[in-house]
Design an enzyme around this catalytic site. Structure first.
Site, short mmCIF file in Angstrom:
data_model
loop_
_atom_site.label_atom_id
_atom_site.label_comp_id
_atom_site.label_asym_id
_atom_site.label_seq_id
_atom_site.Cartn_x
_atom_site.Cartn_y
_atom_site.Cartn_z
NE ARG A 34 7.07 125.32 25.56
CZ ARG A 34 6.20 125.87 24.71
NH1 ARG A 34 6.48 125.96 23.44
NH2 ARG A 34 5.05 126.32 25.15
CB ILE A 60 5.28 130.79 23.68
CG1 ILE A 60 6.11 129.76 22.92
CG2 ILE A 60 5.06 130.28 25.09
CD1 ILE A 60 7.51 129.54 23.56
CB SER A 61 1.72 127.84 20.16
OG SER A 61 1.43 128.93 19.34
CD GLN A 62 -1.83 123.24 23.37
OE1 GLN A 62 -1.75 122.44 24.27
NE2 GLN A 62 -2.97 123.52 22.79
#
Ligand code: SAH
Length: 213
Positions: A34, A60-62
């Site tokens: 990530r 970017i989403s959690q």
């Protein structure tokens, strides 16, 4: 920083610890690096439970949100997935790891080109990125077994419903500008069954069947 340990901790604490059970989703998230999807200044924070900037005022989403959405897609090997909002390409990579053929749409050219280059460099082949308004879907490539939207829509885009295959799943955040409800629709014949997956806060879906700008 030991990124492998950070990833394992992320999976244990933020995903398993918060109810993600899908083994292949957990495996994919333990595998994909990530940190390489965010700017280097944020590498040390890439495995925390929060969204991070990816440039062009987007995030970017959690990790939990990515896992929840991916799990809800109920993917099987070789299924066709439409993703709206490629962003960094992180969720795209997770989808490919699950064996999907991913058609991903991103309206921001800079992000799309960057994501395409990044995914190529990691050797992901089963992904096609198109620079266009994804709120109307990708008609030429429909129908899709699953559609995932990672930007918040004011209403459920009807084009996306039309592009779902029989038994197809659509996951989309719907609501206000700053907070939405994550909705999952499953197609059966001409009807769709809806379920709510919880509250969320995405950047806005901008386009014909999204927000104006
Ligand atoms: N899932 C991504 C994060 C997406 S952020 C990741 O893992 O990094 C949301 C993205 O949706 C942004 O990059 C934004 O530019 C894009 N977006 C917003 N409206 C869009 C639209 N109508 N079509 C395609 N992309 C859109």
């Amino acid at each position: 920083m030991d990124y492998l340990v950070a990833r394992q901790r992320m999976v244990a604490e933020q995903l398993v610890g918060r109810g993600i059970t899908h083994h292949r989703v957990l495996e994919a998230m333990a595998k994909v690096h990530r940190h390489l999807f965010v700017e280097e200044a944020f590498w040390g924070r890439a495995y925390g439970n929060y969204p991070l900037p990816i440039g062009e005022k987007q995030t970017i989403s959690q990790p939990f949100t990515v896992a929840l959405m991916t799990q809800a897609l109920e993917l099987e090997e070789d299924q066709r997935v439409l993703e709206i909002g490629t962003g960094s390409g992180y969720q795209t990579a997770i989808l490919v790891e699950l064996g999907a053929k991913v058609y991903s749409m991103e309206r921001n050219r800079t992000l799309a080109i960057r994501a395409r280059r990044r995914l190529e460099s990691f050797g992901y082949d089963d992904v096609w990125i198109r620079i266009a308004d994804g709120s109307v879907g990708w008609k030429e490539k429909a129908p899709f077994d699953a559609i995932v939207v990672s930007a918040g829509a004011p209403e459920i885009p009807t084009s996306l419903i039309e592009q779902l295959a029989e038994n197809g799943r659509l996951v989309v955040p719907v609501g206000q500008l700053r907070n939405q409800v994550l909705k999952k629709g499953t197609r059966s014949g001409t009807s769709i069954q809806w379920a709510d997956l919880g509250d969320c806060a995405f950047v806005k879906l901008i386009g014909q069947q999204g927000w104006d700008s």
